[in-house]
Design a protein around this motif. Structure first.
Motif, PDB file in Angstrom:
ATOM      1  N   PHE A 231      25.373 -52.312 -77.939  1.00 50.01           N
ATOM      2  CA  PHE A 231      24.138 -52.589 -77.184  1.00 50.01           C
ATOM      3  C   PHE A 231      22.906 -52.453 -78.089  1.00 50.01           C
TER       4      PHE A 231
ATOM      5  N   GLN B 218      19.074 -48.334 -67.914  1.00 51.90           N
ATOM      6  CA  GLN B 218      19.599 -49.337 -66.967  1.00 51.90           C
ATOM      7  C   GLN B 218      21.052 -49.685 -67.266  1.00 51.90           C
ATOM      8  N   SER B 219      21.344 -49.850 -68.552  1.00 54.23           N
ATOM      9  CA  SER B 219      22.698 -50.269 -68.937  1.00 54.23           C
ATOM     10  C   SER B 219      23.705 -49.137 -68.849  1.00 54.23           C
ATOM     11  N   PHE B 220      23.250 -47.914 -69.085  1.00 61.87           N
ATOM     12  CA  PHE B 220      24.182 -46.781 -69.057  1.00 61.87           C
ATOM     13  C   PHE B 220      23.645 -45.682 -68.138  1.00 61.87           C
TER      14      PHE B 220
ATOM     15  N   ASN C  36      20.189 -55.322 -79.809  1.00 63.89           N
ATOM     16  CA  ASN C  36      18.729 -55.247 -79.664  1.00 63.89           C
ATOM     17  C   ASN C  36      18.021 -55.198 -81.017  1.00 63.89           C
TER      18      ASN C  36
ATOM     19  N   LYS D  47      15.728 -49.675 -71.080  1.00 63.57           N
ATOM     20  CA  LYS D  47      16.877 -50.594 -71.145  1.00 63.57           C
ATOM     21  C   LYS D  47      18.184 -49.813 -71.194  1.00 63.57           C
ATOM     22  N   LEU D  48      18.190 -48.762 -72.032  1.00 59.58           N
ATOM     23  CA  LEU D  48      19.394 -47.930 -72.174  1.00 59.58           C
ATOM     24  C   LEU D  48      19.770 -47.302 -70.840  1.00 59.58           C
TER      25      LEU D  48
END
Ligand SMILES: Nc1ncnc2c1ncn2[C@@H]1O[C@H](COP(=O)(O)OP(=O)(O)O)[C@@H](O)[C@H]1O
Ligand SMILES: [Mg+2]
Lengths: 323, 244
Positions: free
Chosen positions: A283, A252-254, A287, A249-250
Motif C-alpha cells: 500500500f 481507511q485501508s487498515f 503511494n 488513507k492508512l
C-alpha cells in the motif's frame, strides 16, 4: 510497602483554572516515584502543594499516616526540595550556599561545614567550592541545588524536572546520583516530561495530564499491559504526499491498525492481533513511498504512554525544545 | 536553638551581602553629610545645629532602611532564593524578624554618623541620650517595616525603588523633619499624624533639644503600635501573596 506520603483528592484551583484535579496517590518509603506528563499537566503545582509553597484548594496530605494538610511547615524539616529553577544565592560561593542552607535547618557550624565539604565532593564540585554560584554552568547549578536540598538529611527528596535544560553529560550524572541516593535509602518523588528518564529511574509512575492522573503503577506493569499488542515500525526515505493525508488513507485501508508517525521518517503500527506487513508495505509503495525497513518492535513505556494519554510523542518532543 | 542558628545566619548573610557592601556604606556616610553641608551653605554661617540635628538623623535612618529591605527582598524574590527561606522549617514571623533585623541595625549605624558630626564637631548638646537611642531604634524598626510593606507590594526591584522614593521624599516634608509640625498648615497635619515617622522625629526632637510638639510617651506608644501592626501586616501579606 509502608507509605510515607499519602495524598487524597488533592485539588488546586487558580480562579477558573483547575491545575490539579482531585488526584490521589501514595509514595512508599525507599522508592522513586515519578510524575510523567507534558507541560502544564500540573506537576509543579502538585509538588508545590506538598512542600507548602502553594495553598491547597481541597484534599488531604498524610505523612506517615498523620494529616499534615494544614501544618506543612512542621513537615518541611524532613523534606528536601529541588525546584525546576535553581534558587540559590548567585553572589555566594558553592560552599557558602551549602552552609547557609544547612543553617536554615538549625545545623551547627562545624557540622554544616563538614556536610558542605562532603556534598561538594560527592557531586564533584570541590574545585568550584569557592567560586560564586553565578559563575557556575547550568549543570553545576543544578547539581549544587540538589546538594543544597540534602544538607539537612531529609527523608524525602522532591525533584521537579531534575534534568530539564541541562547538558547530556550532566543529566546522566544527575540521574546516577539520584539512583545512588535512592540505593542509600532516600525516598524520591520526581517529575519529568522525559519518558526515558521516568523509565530509567522510577519504580512506579503516574501519568498526569491536564491535572488528572490517568494511570498509576509499576513501570514493568505498564510495559506488560502494552506487550499484549504488536507493534511494527516502518522506516521510509520520504513521502511525496502530506503526512496527515497519508495517515487518513492508512486508517481507511487498515481500520484494525492504530497508525501514527513516530518521527518524520517512521510510521508506527499498533494492533492487538498479529500484523501482516506485506499489504501495508505494498500500500505504501503504491503511494510512492520508498521503504527502507519494516521491523517488529518490543513495546516500551513510550507506547504505553501514547496509548493511555492519547498524547502524541511529537507533542512531548516539542515540549523539550520549548524548554 | 535551631531557630537562633537560622536567625543569626540570615542576619549575617544579609549584613555581609547587602548592608556592608561598599556602595551602601558610602551612601550611608555621604548622604547625611551632604545634607548637613547643604544647610551649612544655604544659611551661611549662622545656622543652629539643633534645628536640623533631629531631621538629619531621621533622614539617614529613613534612607538607610526603607529602600534597603524593599530592594533586597524584591531581588531575592526575583532570583527565587527567597523561596529557600519559605521552604525552611522556620515560622514566617521568625523569617520576617530575621530579615528586618539587618536593615534595622543598618539604620541604627547610619544614624551614628550625623550624631557624631553634630556632637563632636558642632558641639551640639543632647538632652536625653537614652530617649535618643529609644527614638533611633523605634524609628529604624518602623521605617524598615514600611520598606517591607513596600517590598510585599512590588514585583520588580525598580518598582520597589520607585515606591520607596514615592513614600520617603514626601515624608521628609510631612513628618516634621525640618519644617516643625506647629508651622505646618492645619489641613496637612492629619496626613502627618497617620505617618509613623512623625512620632519618631518627635522623640528625636525631644531627646535632643526638648523641641517636641507631641507627648513623648504618646509617641513611643504610637510607634510600638505601628511596629506591631506593620509586622503582622507583612506576615499576613507574605502568607497571602507569596504562597499562592
Ligand atoms: N501561580 C499560578 N497562577 C495561575 N495559574 C497557574 C499558576 N501556576 C501554574 N498555573 C497553571 O496551572 C497549570 C499547571 O501548571 P504546572 O503545575 O506548572 O504544570 P507543569 O509543572 O506540569 O508543567 C498550568 O496551566 C499553569 O498555567
Ligand atoms: Mg513544571
Amino acid at each position: 510497602m509502608e507509605s510515607i506520603i499519602e495524598v487524597k483528592n488533592l485539588t488546586k484551583k487558580y480562579e477558573s483554572l483547575t491545575a490539579v484535579d482531585s488526584i490521589s496517590f501514595s509514595i512508599s518509603k525507599g522508592e522513586i516515584f515519578g510524575f510523567l506528563g507534558p507541560n502544564a499537566a500540573g506537576k509543579t503545582t502538585t509538588i508545590n502543594m506538598l512542600i507548602g509553597m502553594a495553598k491547597i484548594t481541597d484534599g488531604k496530605i498524610f505523612y506517615k499516616n498523620n494529616d499534615i494538610t494544614n501544618k506543612i511547615k512542621k513537615f518541611q524539616g524532613c523534606i528536601g526540595v529541588v525546584p525546576d529553577e535553581s534558587n540559590l544565592y548567585e553572589e555566594l560561593t558553592g560552599f557558602e550556599n551549602l552552609c547557609f542552607c544547612a543553617s536554615l535547618y538549625g545545623i551547627k557550624r562545624s557540622k554544616r561545614e563538614a556536610k558542605a565539604k562532603q556534598f561538594l565532593e560527592i557531586f564533584q564540585l570541590s574545585d568550584a567550592a569557592d567560586k560564586r554560584f553565578k559563575s557556575y554552568s547550568k549543570g553545576m547549578k543544578r547539581k549544587l541545588t540538589i546538594a543544597a536540598s540534602l544538607v539537612h538529611d531529609p527523608e524525602i527528596l522532591f525533584l521537579d524536572e531534575p534534568t530539564t535544560g541541562i547538558d547530556v553529560a550532566s543529566s546522566r550524572q544527575i540521574r546516577s546520583l539520584i539512583k545512588n541516593l535512592n540505593e542509600d535509602g532516600m525516598t524520591v518523588f520526581l517529575t519529568t516530561h522525559y519518558i526515558e528518564e521516568a523509565e530509567r529511574l522510577c519504580e512506579r509512575i503516574a501519568f498526569i495530564n491536564k491535572g488528572r492522573i490517568i494511570k498509576i503503577g509499576k513501570v514493568q506493569n505498564f510495559i506488560e499491559d502494552i506487550s499484549q499488542s504488536n507493534i511494527i515500525e516502518v522506516l521510509f526515505e520520504s513521502t511525496p504526499i502530506d503526512k496527515n493525508v497519508l495517515l487518513e488513507k492508512l486508517k481507511q485501508s487498515f481500520p484494525e491498525l492504530e497508525c501514527s508517525f513516530k518521527n518524520e521518517n517512521t510510521i508506527k503500527l499498533i494492533s492487538t492481533s498479529k500484523i501482516d506487513v506485506s499489504p501495508v508495505v505494498s500500500f505504501l509503495s503504491s503511494n510512492g513511498i520508498y521503504i527502507l525497513e519494516a521491523k517488529l518492535i518490543r513495546p516500551t513505556l513510550e507506547d504505553a504512554f501514547v496509548k493511555l494519554t492519547g498524547i502524541e510523542l511529537d507533542v512531548m518532543k516539542k515540549e523539550k525544545e520549548k524548554k | 536553638m535551631k531557630s537562633a542558628i537560622a536567625f543569626w545566619n540570615i542576619l549575617l548573610k544579609d549584613m555581609k551581602n547587602y548592608y556592608l557592601k561598599p556602595p551602601n556604606i558610602s551612601w550611608g556616610i555621604i548622604f547625611p553629610f551632604a545634607w548637613m553641608l547643604m544647610f551649612f551653605f544655604r544659611s551661611g554661617k549662622a545656622f543652629q545645629i539643633e534645628e536640623i540635628f533631629a531631621g538629619i538623623v531621621a533622614m539617614s535612618i529613613l534612607f538607610g532602611t526603607t529602600s534597603m529591605l524593599a530592594v533586597t527582598i524584591t531581588f531575592e524574590r526575583r532570583g527565587r532564593s527567597f523561596d529557600r527561606l519559605l521552604l525552611a522549617p522556620i515560622s514566617t514571623g521568625l523569617l520576617v524578624f530575621s530579615k528586618i533585623s539587618g536593615a534595622v541595625i543598618f539604620g541604627i549605624i547610619n544614624s551614628f554618623i550625623p550624631i557624631l558630626i553634630s556632637v563632636l564637631y558642632f558641639k551640639s548638646p543632647v538632652a536625653n541620650w537614652y530617649l535618643l537611642f529609644i527614638g533611633i531604634i523605634l524609628l529604624s524598626i518602623v521605617s524598615t517595616l514600611l520598606g517591607l510593606s513596600i517590598a510585599v507590594s512590588a514585583k520588580e526591584v525598580f518598582e520597589a525603588q520607585t515606591f520607596s522614593n514615592f513614600f520617603r521624599f514626601p515624608m521628609i516634608f510631612l513628618c516634621g523633619l525640618f519644617i516643625p509640625l506647629a508651622s505646618m498648615p492645619v489641613y496637612i497635619r492629619p496626613i502627618s499624624y497617620i505617618l509613623p515617622v512623625t512620632y519618631g522625629v518627635d522623640i528625636l526632637k525631644y531627646s535632643i533639644s526638648k523641641a517636641n510638639y507631641l507627648f513623648v510617651w504618646l509617641d513611643i506608644i504610637v510607634l510600638i503600635i505601628f511596629c506591631v501592626g506593620l509586622f503582622y501586616f507583612s506576615i499576613f501579606n507574605i502568607r497571602k501573596k507569596w504562597i499562592v
